[in-house]
Design a protein around this motif. Structure first.
Motif, PDB file in Angstrom:
ATOM      1  N   LEU A   1      69.265  19.967  43.877  1.00 31.80           N
ATOM      2  CA  LEU A   1      70.637  19.462  44.051  1.00 31.80           C
ATOM      3  C   LEU A   1      70.708  17.960  43.789  1.00 31.80           C
ATOM      4  O   LEU A   1      71.655  17.462  43.174  1.00 31.80           O
ATOM      5  CB  LEU A   1      71.154  19.802  45.452  1.00 31.80           C
ATOM      6  N   TRP A   2      69.690  17.239  44.240  1.00 31.41           N
ATOM      7  CA  TRP A   2      69.681  15.788  43.978  1.00 31.41           C
ATOM      8  C   TRP A   2      69.610  15.513  42.484  1.00 31.41           C
ATOM      9  O   TRP A   2      70.294  14.642  41.951  1.00 31.41           O
ATOM     10  CB  TRP A   2      68.498  15.108  44.695  1.00 31.41           C
TER      11      TRP A   2
ATOM     12  N   VAL B   1      75.144  14.810  37.010  1.00 30.88           N
ATOM     13  CA  VAL B   1      76.613  14.777  37.043  1.00 30.88           C
ATOM     14  C   VAL B   1      77.082  13.319  37.019  1.00 30.88           C
ATOM     15  O   VAL B   1      77.969  12.943  36.253  1.00 30.88           O
ATOM     16  CB  VAL B   1      77.151  15.510  38.297  1.00 30.88           C
ATOM     17  N   LEU B   2      76.434  12.498  37.834  1.00 27.56           N
ATOM     18  CA  LEU B   2      76.818  11.085  37.899  1.00 27.56           C
ATOM     19  C   LEU B   2      76.742  10.420  36.524  1.00 27.56           C
ATOM     20  O   LEU B   2      77.683   9.765  36.065  1.00 27.56           O
ATOM     21  CB  LEU B   2      75.912  10.358  38.898  1.00 27.56           C
ATOM     22  N   ILE B   3      75.595  10.604  35.861  1.00 26.54           N
ATOM     23  CA  ILE B   3      75.407   9.969  34.550  1.00 26.54           C
ATOM     24  C   ILE B   3      76.438  10.495  33.548  1.00 26.54           C
ATOM     25  O   ILE B   3      77.007   9.732  32.764  1.00 26.54           O
ATOM     26  CB  ILE B   3      73.993  10.279  33.993  1.00 26.54           C
ATOM     27  N   SER B   4      76.661  11.823  33.577  1.00 21.90           N
ATOM     28  CA  SER B   4      77.620  12.396  32.625  1.00 21.90           C
ATOM     29  C   SER B   4      79.016  11.850  32.870  1.00 21.90           C
ATOM     30  O   SER B   4      79.730  11.517  31.922  1.00 21.90           O
ATOM     31  CB  SER B   4      77.674  13.919  32.748  1.00 21.90           C
ATOM     32  N   VAL B   5      79.385  11.771  34.145  1.00 25.29           N
ATOM     33  CA  VAL B   5      80.722  11.259  34.457  1.00 25.29           C
ATOM     34  C   VAL B   5      80.856   9.823  33.948  1.00 25.29           C
ATOM     35  O   VAL B   5      81.867   9.453  33.346  1.00 25.29           O
ATOM     36  CB  VAL B   5      80.999  11.347  35.977  1.00 25.29           C
ATOM     37  N   ILE B   6      79.816   9.035  34.143  1.00 26.93           N
ATOM     38  CA  ILE B   6      79.862   7.637  33.680  1.00 26.93           C
ATOM     39  C   ILE B   6      80.087   7.607  32.172  1.00 26.93           C
ATOM     40  O   ILE B   6      80.927   6.851  31.662  1.00 26.93           O
ATOM     41  CB  ILE B   6      78.549   6.898  34.034  1.00 26.93           C
ATOM     42  N   ILE B   7      79.352   8.459  31.447  1.00 24.44           N
ATOM     43  CA  ILE B   7      79.476   8.432  29.985  1.00 24.44           C
ATOM     44  C   ILE B   7      80.828   8.979  29.545  1.00 24.44           C
ATOM     45  O   ILE B   7      81.512   8.384  28.714  1.00 24.44           O
ATOM     46  CB  ILE B   7      78.323   9.226  29.332  1.00 24.44           C
TER      47      ILE B   7
ATOM     48  N   VAL C   1      76.919  19.315  26.855  1.00 23.24           N
ATOM     49  CA  VAL C   1      75.832  20.142  26.310  1.00 23.24           C
ATOM     50  C   VAL C   1      74.479  19.533  26.689  1.00 23.24           C
ATOM     51  O   VAL C   1      73.566  20.215  27.160  1.00 23.24           O
ATOM     52  CB  VAL C   1      75.960  20.258  24.762  1.00 23.24           C
ATOM     53  N   THR C   2      74.354  18.213  26.512  1.00 20.37           N
ATOM     54  CA  THR C   2      73.087  17.545  26.829  1.00 20.37           C
ATOM     55  C   THR C   2      72.753  17.696  28.313  1.00 20.37           C
ATOM     56  O   THR C   2      71.615  18.037  28.677  1.00 20.37           O
ATOM     57  CB  THR C   2      73.179  16.038  26.483  1.00 20.37           C
ATOM     58  N   SER C   3      73.741  17.474  29.169  1.00 23.03           N
ATOM     59  CA  SER C   3      73.464  17.509  30.604  1.00 23.03           C
ATOM     60  C   SER C   3      73.103  18.913  31.079  1.00 23.03           C
ATOM     61  O   SER C   3      72.198  19.077  31.894  1.00 23.03           O
ATOM     62  CB  SER C   3      74.664  17.021  31.398  1.00 23.03           C
TER      63      SER C   3
END
Ligand code: PHE
Length: 454
Positions: free
Chosen positions: A152-153, A159-165, A350-352
């Motif tokens: 989960l971590w 999720v955090l990184i994807s949202v930022i991008i 797709v990457t995430s």
């Protein structure tokens, strides 16, 4: 690298901005987590010595080459080689190996980043406020041996990184990173100061700075070389992409040298924070991945008001890791977007999702899949080994040979002297000799010996 930079090809506005952004990719878990772990496992000072040599003889020349090629082509990694290579050569190969390397690195990097985020909360709760190795080990084990929690971590990090991008706020994050890097540096200096005044600090310093040459073996050399590549974010196209945003009046060899020196300083500071504590409190120097997570809390716990600083330390480490991950994720995202015409948002998703899947066996290799070994390594170690110790060095050989022989002396001279603006002829000659002969031959030898090919 951030989205907005991809769309605005005018690049970095100031020379200091270039330095800060490049450092943002280089500085991350590699300095704070991986450097102490590998140094502890591979013999201390002798490893550090080989690592410094690898950085100077291979890391720096590859970094200069990548930035130089990227700036000339003003394109992403794959595009750079497509544009600069003579027609008909298999020129995307290095780009593709970079994409694979990025996936493998992210597969375990997100796992460790997840631990860092989890430790922010553990620091807040006081669970890790201990100098007792047994209690510290229990806290770490409790996290990594719990498959659901650690997954989960890791997914949270993705999720955090994807949202930022996707939200296009990477620029904001990068700006934050720039401001916070000096704070991390200061805090690291403070941790060092505390660590160095511990009663048995001398033993830790001796471990870090008094080499025992008998500990240098081919596989140790390969580890140090792999770390040099990983640390400087080279051998896979990240620095080529960064180079494409460099200003034309930027002194490339000088900037690369500064980045390398800053990065090395931060790694050594991390080592000086960790090893005195290892010997003082009785931790195991060869603990590996858990080393940072056990020793740093111990140092803070021995300080008045340490808990607050412990929370800040893990927050800053999380931010540094996020900066490095943004530059890593950019490699596959840019490739999908530019080679398959995918919208960036879909490319990021797709990457995430791919990374979430690839990451599962790495994360579980501390728990349910601990017994699954491939080539004698857990999946976590295999990802690390294949990327840092195989793909990045192979990419490095290619990049050096490409710069020195294919692209050639005339182009190198024009580009590194900023079209004759800089009088750095001696530096350029030395650079050419190194990328043509020294670096490729060294990397090849270390690879073949380290992988026991002969
Ligand atoms: N250099 C980063 C670190 O040390 C990791 C990284 C490797 C980033 C390769 C980008 C590319 O944490």
């Amino acid at each position: 690298m951030a989205k907005q930079i991809t769309t605005a090809r005018d690049g970095f506005a100031t020379r200091l901005g270039v330095l800060a952004a490049t450092l943002g990719s280089a500085v991350g878990l590699g300095n704070i987590w991986k450097f102490p772990a590998l140094t502890g496992q591979n013999g201390g000072a002798s490893f550090l010595l080989v690592y410094v040599l690898a950085t100077l003889l291979v890391g720096l020349p590859v970094m200069i080459s990548e930035i130089m090629l990227g700036r000339r082509a003003r394109a992403n990694a794959v595009g750079t080689f497509r544009q600069l290579a003579p027609k008909g050569q298999p020129r995307h190969l290095v780009g593709l190996s970079g994409v694979v390397a990025a996936f493998l690195i992210m597969g375990f990097y997100t796992d460790v980043a997840g631990w860092v985020f989890a430790y922010i909360f553990k620091a807040l709760s006081g669970e890790i406020a201990t100098t007792d190795p047994a209690v510290a080990a229990k806290a770490f084990e409790g996290l990594v041996s719990n498959p659901v929690q650690s997954l989960l971590w890791q997914w949270g990090v993705l999720v955090l990184i994807s949202v930022i991008i996707i939200a296009g706020v990477a620029q904001g994050i990068e700006r934050t990173t720039k401001v916070l890097m000096p704070v991390l540096l200061l805090l690291l200096v403070a941790v060092c100061a505390r660590s160095l005044t511990l009663p048995k600090a001398g033993e830790g310093l001796a471990f870090l700075f008094t080499p025992d040459f008998s500990k240098i073996t081919p596989s140790v050399i390969l580890m140090a070389l792999g770390l040099a590549f990983f640390k400087l974010s080279i051998g896979m196209g990240t620095m080529t992409t960064y180079g494409s945003y460099f200003r034309n009046d930027q002194d490339i060899p000088l900037t690369a040298t500064r980045v390398m020196l800053c990065d090395l300083t931060i790694s050594i500071l991390a080592g000086m924070a960790v090893f005195p504590a290892v010997f003082n409190f009785g931790f195991e120097p060869s603990a590996g991945p858990s080393l940072l997570f056990m020793t740093i809390p111990a140092v803070f716990t021995s300080l008045p008001g340490g808990q607050v600083f412990m929370v800040i330390f893990f927050c800053l480490t999380a931010i540094a890791a996020t900066g490095a991950m943004l530059s890593l994720l950019e490699v596959p995202v840019a490739w999908l977007a530019e080679s398959f015409g995918m919208p960036r948002k879909r490319a990021t998703i797709v990457t995430s999702v791919t990374l979430a899947i690839i990451g599962i066996p790495a994360t579980l290799s501390m728990s349910t899949m601990a017994n699954v070994k491939i080539f004698g390594m857990t999946v976590f170690d295999l990802y690390d080994f294949m990327s840092s110790n195989v793909l990045l060095p192979v990419g490095g050989i290619f990049i050096c040979l490409f710069a020195g022989w294919v692209w050639g002396a005339a182009n190198v001279k024009t580009e590194l002297s900023n079209r004759g603006q800089l009088l750095n002829g001696a530096i350029i000659s030395a650079f050419l000799t190194v990328v043509r002969w020294v670096s490729p031959v060294l990397v090849l030898l270390v690879l073949l010996k380290g992988l026991k090919v002969f």
